[in-house]
Design an enzyme around this catalytic site. Structure first.
Site, PDB file in Angstrom:
ATOM      1  N   CYS A 116       0.854  -1.189   0.000  1.00 58.12           N
ATOM      2  CA  CYS A 116       0.000   0.000   0.000  1.00 58.12           C
ATOM      3  C   CYS A 116       0.891   1.241   0.000  1.00 58.12           C
ATOM      4  CB  CYS A 116      -0.891  -0.016   1.239  1.00 58.12           C
ATOM      5  SG  CYS A 116      -1.995   1.413   1.354  1.00 58.12           S
ATOM      6  N   HIS A 154      -9.107  -3.751  -1.849  1.00 55.71           N
ATOM      7  CA  HIS A 154      -8.122  -2.995  -1.064  1.00 55.71           C
ATOM      8  C   HIS A 154      -8.467  -1.497  -1.058  1.00 55.71           C
ATOM      9  CE1 HIS A 154      -3.820  -2.049   0.159  1.00 55.71           C
ATOM     10  NE2 HIS A 154      -4.261  -0.887  -0.291  1.00 55.71           N
ATOM     11  N   GLU A 155      -8.754  -0.957  -2.263  1.00 58.53           N
ATOM     12  CA  GLU A 155      -9.041   0.483  -2.358  1.00 58.53           C
ATOM     13  C   GLU A 155     -10.381   0.824  -1.719  1.00 58.53           C
ATOM     14  OE1 GLU A 155      -6.584   2.119  -3.050  1.00 58.53           O
ATOM     15  OE2 GLU A 155      -5.395   0.689  -4.195  1.00 58.53           O
ATOM     16  N   HIS A 208     -10.118   1.562   1.827  1.00 55.30           N
ATOM     17  CA  HIS A 208      -9.669   2.929   2.144  1.00 55.30           C
ATOM     18  C   HIS A 208     -10.865   3.876   2.279  1.00 55.30           C
ATOM     19  CE1 HIS A 208      -5.345   2.589   2.082  1.00 55.30           C
ATOM     20  NE2 HIS A 208      -5.318   2.073   0.864  1.00 55.30           N
TER      21      HIS A 208
END
Ligand code: ZN
Length: 178
Positions: free
Chosen positions: A103, A145-146, A149
């Protein structure tokens, strides 16, 4: 016009990475394209394959997926960068896969994270039109993953044990290519 140099990559421990991002309103689409340009600039600068707005300190639900082979992920499939606005997973599929993630906001570290291998999702495109998309394999991994965020989460929150955290050096020398 926004200058990318006025922004920077927000790193682990910064409260802005912990804050759930705000949905984009239709009236803000013009502004979103400006932020998208800054996101793309920072992603390219750091050799990332994806990035989300909270990583440049912007609390908006926008992210970019840009799978491509690169020094950090040599086996990644090539796809043109795709901007997703207000993305929302609809269904998960495939089996659960454990993969070492990196990341831009957690420099020098990798974490082994288990996630589903495919995801169906909806989002708004740059014209504000609703779209649906199914991603599999590495692009699905980037999205999940994004998307984390946008919820104020990083891969560090997803590892099952602190033993699933290693430095980039150990990853390259002892894990990658196994
Ligand atoms: Zn990240």
């Amino acid at each position: 016009m926004l200058d990318p140099a006025d922004f920077g990559i927000v790193e682990l421990g910064d409260p802005r990475l912990r804050q759930p991002a705000r949905p984009v309103a239709a009236a803000d689409l013009g502004q979103v394209l400006e932020y998208a340009r800054v996101l793309q600039w920072w992603m390219d600068q750091r050799g990332g394959v994806g990035i989300a707005a909270p990583q440049i300190g912007v609390s908006l639900q926008i992210l970019i997926i840009a799978s491509r082979p690169n020094p950090r992920y040599p086996d990644a499939p090539l796809m043109s960068p795709t901007l997703l606005i207000n993305p929302e997973p609809l269904a998960y599929g495939g089996h659960q896969v454990a993969l070492w993630e990196g990341c831009l906001s957690v420099p020098g570290m990798r974490g082994r994270v288990t996630r589903p291998d495919s995801v169906a999702l909806r989002y708004l495109d740059t014209a504000g039109a609703p779209q649906e998309l199914t991603l599999e394999g590495f692009p699905a991994r980037i999205f999940l993953h994004e998307y984390d965020h946008l919820q104020g989460l990083t891969f560090v929150d997803r590892v099952q044990s602190v033993r699933d955290l290693v430095t980039e050096k150990v990853y390259r020398e002892q894990i990658a290519g196994d």
